[in-house]
Design an enzyme around this catalytic site. Structure first.
Site, PDB file in Angstrom:
ATOM      1  CG  ASN A 183      97.831 -23.757  24.067  1.00 47.36           C
ATOM      2  OD1 ASN A 183      97.380 -23.747  25.216  1.00 47.36           O
ATOM      3  ND2 ASN A 183      97.612 -22.800  23.208  1.00 47.36           N
TER       4      ASN A 183
ATOM      5  CG  HIS B 227     101.558 -27.563  30.337  1.00 46.03           C
ATOM      6  ND1 HIS B 227     100.396 -26.840  30.506  1.00 46.03           N
ATOM      7  CD2 HIS B 227     102.307 -27.293  31.439  1.00 46.03           C
ATOM      8  CE1 HIS B 227     100.448 -26.166  31.641  1.00 46.03           C
ATOM      9  NE2 HIS B 227     101.601 -26.409  32.223  1.00 46.03           N
TER      10      HIS B 227
HETATM   11  P1  OAD Z   1      91.789 -22.273  30.165  1.00 47.74           P
HETATM   12  O1  OAD Z   1      90.726 -23.044  29.456  1.00 47.74           O
HETATM   13  O2  OAD Z   1      91.858 -22.384  31.636  1.00 47.74           O
HETATM   14  O3  OAD Z   1      91.621 -20.711  29.832  1.00 47.74           O
HETATM   15  C1  OAD Z   1      91.431 -20.245  28.537  1.00 47.74           C
HETATM   16  C2  OAD Z   1      91.457 -18.727  28.580  1.00 47.74           C
HETATM   17  O4  OAD Z   1      91.384 -18.242  27.248  1.00 47.74           O
HETATM   18  C3  OAD Z   1      90.315 -18.077  29.341  1.00 47.74           C
HETATM   19  O5  OAD Z   1      90.820 -17.035  30.168  1.00 47.74           O
HETATM   20  C4  OAD Z   1      89.399 -17.498  28.244  1.00 47.74           C
HETATM   21  O6  OAD Z   1      88.773 -16.289  28.640  1.00 47.74           O
HETATM   22  C5  OAD Z   1      90.423 -17.201  27.164  1.00 47.74           C
HETATM   23  N1  OAD Z   1      89.909 -17.255  25.792  1.00 47.74           N
HETATM   24  C6  OAD Z   1      89.015 -18.123  25.245  1.00 47.74           C
HETATM   25  N2  OAD Z   1      88.878 -17.902  23.933  1.00 47.74           N
HETATM   26  C7  OAD Z   1      89.691 -16.859  23.625  1.00 47.74           C
HETATM   27  C8  OAD Z   1      90.016 -16.172  22.411  1.00 47.74           C
HETATM   28  N3  OAD Z   1      89.446 -16.496  21.250  1.00 47.74           N
HETATM   29  N4  OAD Z   1      90.914 -15.165  22.482  1.00 47.74           N
HETATM   30  C9  OAD Z   1      91.484 -14.811  23.659  1.00 47.74           C
HETATM   31  N5  OAD Z   1      91.228 -15.431  24.822  1.00 47.74           N
HETATM   32  C10 OAD Z   1      90.358 -16.441  24.811  1.00 47.74           C
HETATM   33  O7  OAD Z   1      93.183 -22.646  29.460  1.00 47.74           O
HETATM   34  P2  OAD Z   1      94.652 -22.454  30.016  1.00 47.74           P
HETATM   35  O8  OAD Z   1      94.791 -21.197  30.788  1.00 47.74           O
HETATM   36  O9  OAD Z   1      95.554 -22.668  28.860  1.00 47.74           O
HETATM   37  O10 OAD Z   1      97.155 -28.018  31.793  1.00 47.74           O
HETATM   38  O11 OAD Z   1      94.784 -23.681  30.997  1.00 47.74           O
HETATM   39  C11 OAD Z   1      95.997 -23.900  31.638  1.00 47.74           C
HETATM   40  C12 OAD Z   1      96.252 -25.376  31.807  1.00 47.74           C
HETATM   41  O12 OAD Z   1      95.142 -25.988  32.452  1.00 47.74           O
HETATM   42  C13 OAD Z   1      96.387 -26.158  30.518  1.00 47.74           C
HETATM   43  O13 OAD Z   1      97.678 -26.092  29.945  1.00 47.74           O
HETATM   44  C14 OAD Z   1      96.080 -27.557  30.961  1.00 47.74           C
HETATM   45  C15 OAD Z   1      94.820 -27.225  31.743  1.00 47.74           C
HETATM   46  O14 OAD Z   1      94.343 -28.162  32.614  1.00 47.74           O
HETATM   47  C16 OAD Z   1      97.490 -29.316  31.836  1.00 47.74           C
HETATM   48  O15 OAD Z   1      96.925 -30.146  31.175  1.00 47.74           O
HETATM   49  C17 OAD Z   1      98.617 -29.617  32.758  1.00 47.74           C
END
Ligand code: OAD
Length: 254
Positions: A110, A127
């Protein structure tokens, strides 16, 4: 029960708390899901940022080279959205966990700065952060929380154009940070993977790398991910509900 709502499985929580008590080296990886309950939009899923916008148009070096004003407007919008938001119970639970565990490390994808705001100390923002800018000419970085920011912002030292100090798609991660992360993955006894969809590399493979090194790996997510079948335990639910319960259970069963 509506989709994405879970009753908390306290047996699993107790099992994971027991492991946390038994181990002294713990690594946590977080993604956008941990900040969802603070009001920060996630990237994927129903209301994700990448539903309405293309990452290629906004979060790549090519997009910035083509239209820095457009890219800065998007970052300025995100900064103004996130600046008033506060860390939630999940961020604070990780601060509590850090105080209890002998060797605790937190790696986040994040860029919202909420782990730092909550008080996490041994933190790698892999990141980058929305709250730092970097000169495209001289490379100087500086903290910047100005909202709205003058677009495009310019470097006071050399007059070059500033960019957000974040990692865009197609860019390499900071070498030292990444080396440190791989050392942690090799040496950790247990890993928590919290609120990440597990589709963006290299973070998507960290859980599996820790498992290969013999760690006990636990996922905390309100949905299943492609990695879920490979982890030792999946705690289904919101991070803001699961993590505080986990930390309380550690105290109770210590
Ligand atoms: P995503 O938006 O891809 O995934 C968010 C995850 O959090 C999903 O698996 C949801 O099910 C879960 N989720 C949502 N709300 C939740 C909650 N209250 N408690 C627990 N889980 C929850 O986000 P990231 O995996 O962080 O990169 O994305 C990875 C990267 O893709 C980011 O750092 C960014 C993005 O494009 C760059 O900008 C380089």
């Amino acid at each position: 029960m509506p989709q994405n709502q879970h009753s908390i499985d306290m047996d699993k929580i107790r099992e994971v708390a027991g492991r946390l008590n038994a181990f002294s080296r713990i690594l946590v990886l977080t993604g956008a899901g941990i900040s969802q309950e603070s009001g920060v939009p996630t990237f994927r899923g129903k209301d994700g940022l990448w539903k309405s916008q293309r990452a290629e148009d906004l979060a790549t070096p090519e997009a910035f080279a083509k239209d820095p004003v457009l890219v800065w407007k998007w970052y300025d919008w995100r900064r103004s959205l996130i600046k008033p938001l506060q860390p939630n119970r999940a961020h604070y639970a990780l601060v509590d966990l850090e105080e209890r565990i002998e060797v605790f490390s937190l790696v986040t994808q994040n860029v919202d700065g909420l782990h730092r705001a909550a008080g996490s100390k041994n933190l790698i923002e892999m990141h980058g952060t929305l709250w730092r800018v970097r000169c495209t000419l001289c490379g100087k970085t500086s903290d910047n929380r100005e909202v709205p920011i003058t677009i495009p912002p310019m470097c006071e030292a050399c007059g070059g154009m500033l960019r957000p100090d974040v990692v865009w798609f197609g860019e390499a991660l900071d070498y030292e940070g990444l080396t440190r992360i791989y050392q942690l993955l090799e040496n950790t006894e247990m890993m928590l993977v919290v609120g990440t969809s597990g589709v963006v590399q290299p973070a998507a493979s960290f859980g599996l790398a820790a498992k290969r090194s013999g760690a006990f790996v636990v996922e905390v997510n309100r949905s299943k991910t492609p990695q879920s079948p490979f982890f030792d335990v999946s705690l289904d639910g919101k991070a803001g509900e699961i993590l505080p319960r986990l930390v309380s259970a550690i105290t109770y069963y210590a």
